[in-house]
Design a protein around this motif. Structure first.
Motif, short mmCIF file in Angstrom:
data_model
loop_
_atom_site.label_atom_id
_atom_site.label_comp_id
_atom_site.label_asym_id
_atom_site.label_seq_id
_atom_site.Cartn_x
_atom_site.Cartn_y
_atom_site.Cartn_z
N HIS A 220 0.87 -1.18 0.00
CA HIS A 220 0.00 0.00 0.00
C HIS A 220 0.91 1.23 0.00
O HIS A 220 1.50 1.57 1.02
CB HIS A 220 -0.88 -0.04 1.25
CG HIS A 220 -1.91 1.05 1.33
ND1 HIS A 220 -3.08 0.90 2.03
CD2 HIS A 220 -1.95 2.30 0.82
CE1 HIS A 220 -3.79 2.01 1.95
NE2 HIS A 220 -3.11 2.90 1.22
N ILE A 221 1.02 1.90 -1.14
CA ILE A 221 1.99 2.99 -1.30
C ILE A 221 1.34 4.35 -1.10
O ILE A 221 0.26 4.62 -1.61
CB ILE A 221 2.64 2.94 -2.71
CG1 ILE A 221 3.53 1.71 -2.85
CG2 ILE A 221 3.44 4.22 -2.99
CD1 ILE A 221 4.07 1.50 -4.25
N HIS A 222 2.04 5.21 -0.36
CA HIS A 222 1.78 6.65 -0.33
C HIS A 222 3.09 7.34 -0.71
O HIS A 222 4.14 7.01 -0.16
CB HIS A 222 1.36 7.12 1.07
CG HIS A 222 -0.03 6.74 1.45
ND1 HIS A 222 -0.59 7.10 2.65
CD2 HIS A 222 -0.99 6.04 0.78
CE1 HIS A 222 -1.84 6.64 2.71
NE2 HIS A 222 -2.09 5.98 1.59
N ALA A 223 3.03 8.30 -1.64
CA ALA A 223 4.24 9.00 -2.05
C ALA A 223 3.92 10.46 -2.33
O ALA A 223 2.80 10.79 -2.76
CB ALA A 223 4.85 8.35 -3.30
N ILE A 224 4.90 11.33 -2.08
CA ILE A 224 4.68 12.76 -2.27
C ILE A 224 5.95 13.45 -2.74
O ILE A 224 7.06 13.06 -2.38
CB ILE A 224 4.19 13.41 -0.95
CG1 ILE A 224 3.65 14.82 -1.20
CG2 ILE A 224 5.27 13.41 0.12
CD1 ILE A 224 2.88 15.40 -0.03
N LEU A 225 5.77 14.43 -3.60
CA LEU A 225 6.84 15.33 -4.03
C LEU A 225 6.42 16.75 -3.70
O LEU A 225 5.31 17.17 -4.06
CB LEU A 225 7.09 15.20 -5.54
CG LEU A 225 7.96 16.29 -6.19
CD1 LEU A 225 9.39 16.25 -5.65
CD2 LEU A 225 7.97 16.15 -7.71
N ARG A 226 7.32 17.48 -3.02
CA ARG A 226 7.03 18.88 -2.69
C ARG A 226 8.20 19.74 -3.11
O ARG A 226 9.36 19.39 -2.88
CB ARG A 226 6.80 19.05 -1.18
CG ARG A 226 5.70 18.21 -0.60
CD ARG A 226 5.51 18.48 0.88
NE ARG A 226 4.35 19.34 1.10
CZ ARG A 226 3.37 19.04 1.96
NH1 ARG A 226 3.41 17.95 2.66
NH2 ARG A 226 2.35 19.86 2.11
N GLU A 227 7.89 20.88 -3.75
CA GLU A 227 8.88 21.93 -3.96
C GLU A 227 8.92 22.76 -2.69
O GLU A 227 7.92 23.37 -2.31
CB GLU A 227 8.49 22.81 -5.14
CG GLU A 227 8.65 22.18 -6.50
CD GLU A 227 8.42 23.21 -7.60
OE1 GLU A 227 9.21 24.18 -7.68
OE2 GLU A 227 7.44 23.05 -8.36
N LYS A 228 10.04 22.80 -2.05
CA LYS A 228 10.13 23.49 -0.76
C LYS A 228 9.86 24.99 -0.92
O LYS A 228 10.42 25.65 -1.79
CB LYS A 228 11.50 23.24 -0.14
CG LYS A 228 11.70 21.78 0.26
CD LYS A 228 13.11 21.49 0.72
CE LYS A 228 13.41 22.09 2.07
NZ LYS A 228 14.73 21.62 2.59
N GLY A 229 8.97 25.50 -0.08
CA GLY A 229 8.62 26.91 -0.13
C GLY A 229 7.69 27.27 -1.26
O GLY A 229 7.41 28.45 -1.50
N ASN A 230 7.18 26.26 -1.98
CA ASN A 230 6.36 26.55 -3.15
C ASN A 230 5.06 25.76 -3.17
O ASN A 230 4.44 25.62 -4.23
CB ASN A 230 7.15 26.28 -4.43
CG ASN A 230 6.82 27.27 -5.54
OD1 ASN A 230 6.11 28.25 -5.32
ND2 ASN A 230 7.34 27.01 -6.72
N ASP A 231 4.63 25.22 -2.02
CA ASP A 231 3.33 24.56 -1.97
C ASP A 231 2.24 25.55 -2.35
O ASP A 231 2.20 26.68 -1.85
CB ASP A 231 3.05 24.02 -0.56
CG ASP A 231 3.65 22.64 -0.34
OD1 ASP A 231 4.24 22.08 -1.29
OD2 ASP A 231 3.53 22.11 0.79
N PHE A 232 1.37 25.13 -3.25
CA PHE A 232 0.28 25.96 -3.75
C PHE A 232 0.81 27.30 -4.28
O PHE A 232 0.14 28.34 -4.19
CB PHE A 232 -0.78 26.18 -2.67
CG PHE A 232 -1.43 24.90 -2.23
CD1 PHE A 232 -2.41 24.30 -3.01
CD2 PHE A 232 -1.05 24.27 -1.06
CE1 PHE A 232 -3.01 23.10 -2.61
CE2 PHE A 232 -1.63 23.07 -0.66
CZ PHE A 232 -2.61 22.49 -1.44
N GLY A 233 2.03 27.27 -4.85
CA GLY A 233 2.58 28.43 -5.53
C GLY A 233 3.08 29.54 -4.63
O GLY A 233 3.21 30.68 -5.08
N GLU A 234 3.38 29.22 -3.37
CA GLU A 234 3.78 30.26 -2.42
C GLU A 234 4.91 31.13 -2.95
O GLU A 234 4.84 32.37 -2.91
CB GLU A 234 4.21 29.60 -1.11
CG GLU A 234 4.64 30.59 -0.02
CD GLU A 234 5.10 29.90 1.24
OE1 GLU A 234 5.61 30.58 2.15
OE2 GLU A 234 4.96 28.65 1.34
#
Length: 355
Positions: free
Chosen positions: A329-343
């Motif tokens: 059962h996989i959960h995976a995420i990629l985040r651009e630091k400081g740029n969630d929802f285009g911050e």
């Protein structure tokens, strides 16, 4: 055909001028989708860009947490055709296929529970509890925030069980952070679709990389603790990851570095070509040697395992535990630091534009 050719030429021109994303064709495609909706459907789909709901996301089933927007399953065929063009404009071919396969996996999951019930492996109570989660191909929701335009901020969210696509644009550039994908099961073990693995490379490349390390490197990379029950930066969790753990990429040899980049690209290359390469170029410019990798759990599949890839510009988390601790059962995420929802891109936009 002429329209497609114009979009392709425009895409190449924008890529050569360094745009983070081919935004104009994307704007046109989203507006074409919106033009297929009637007034009642538009009321369910379009929100003010500054509405705080834009930031609320989850990977939990729709039966537990309702979503903003219009249900994909309620759309007409004309609107579905147009929305698949939107997905194709946002994502690469692999990203598009992962997205649509995750949606289809919900129907497969329902059929697996029904088959288990028919064969007497589970009781009516458990079947009903699973059905109440409302897993379904059609239970994914589209929401558009603001008016898609090349000169003003706007956004688009698409999500449901095991998927959250969050696109934000300042009019020219885009970010798709946070980007969440998951699968249950990660490998279908019985029935008509036995063997299907929607997120196969996220798993396979992870094992290839960790098993390419020497014993001395593994001693640094592998953390001696229990496998997390979920990704640490899940939307339900308050904690965030600030520190760096495991082995630094500067300690890798050439072959290991190639595998490491391949693993990272499996996530970044889910996005449309220009955005994918822009993100990888950003990572390389900051210094791939500054990126860290840590592993927890088994070095074999079908057992719980977890890894994290953490650099100055981004964070990747992958967790494979399973309700029965079966590593399926996989959960995976990629985040651009400081740029969630285009911050970050919105900060730059408002700083340089008149409003």
């Amino acid at each position: 055909m002429k329209t497609l050719l114009r979009i392709l030429i425009l895409s190449l021109i924008m890529a050569s001028t360094g745009f983070a994303q081919v935004n104009q064709p994307l704007v046109q495609t989203v507006n074409s989708f919106l033009n297929t909706l009637n007034q009642e459907e538009l009321k369910k789909t379009v929100y003010d860009f500054n509405d705080s709901l834009r930031y609320k996301w989850t990977n939990l089933p729709v039966g537990l947490v309702p979503r903003s927007g219009i249900a994909y399953g309620s759309l007409s065929d004309k609107s579905r055709l147009a929305f698949h063009r939107v997905l194709s404009a946002m994502l690469s071919s692999q990203g598009y296929l992962k997205t649509t396969s995750i949606m289809a996996l919900d129907d497969i999951l329902n059929s697996l529970y029904q088959q288990s019930f028919d064969e007497g492996k589970i009781d009516q109570k458990l079947l009903k509890r699973m059905q109440d989660f409302k897993w379904a191909y059609g239970n994914y929701f589209v929401s558009v925030w603001g008016k898609p335009d090349t000169n003003a901020p706007w956004g688009l969210n698409f999500g449901g069980h095991h998927m959250a696509l969050s696109l934000t644009s300042d009019g020219k550039n885009i970010t798709m952070s946070p980007y969440f994908i998951g699968t249950d099961p990660s490998e279908v073990k019985f029935g008509k679709y036995s063997g299907l693995r929607v997120l196969s490379k996220e798993e396979d490349y992870g094992f290839m990389f960790i098993n390419s390390l020497t014993d001395a490197q593994k001693a640094v990379a592998i953390l001696k603790q229990d496998v997390p029950k979920d990704i640490i930066t899940s939307p339900q969790a308050k904690q965030r990851i600030e520190g760096y753990y495991g082995i630094a990429a500067k300690e890798l040899n050439e072959t290991q570095m190639t595998l490491f980049k391949l693993l990272i690209q499996e996530y970044t290359h889910n996005f449309e070509h220009v955005k994918a390469h822009q993100l990888m170029e950003k990572i390389m410019k900051s210094g791939i040697e500054k990126v860290y990798f840590a592993w927890i759990g088994s070095l074999e599949n079908d057992k719980p395992h977890y890894y994290i890839i953490h650099g100055p510009d981004f964070l990747i988390e992958y967790d494979n535990v399973g309700f029965q601790n079966d590593g399926n059962h996989i959960h995976a995420i990629l985040r651009e630091k400081g740029n969630d929802f285009g911050e970050d891109i919105l900060h730059q936009h408002y700083k340089t534009s008149k409003h």
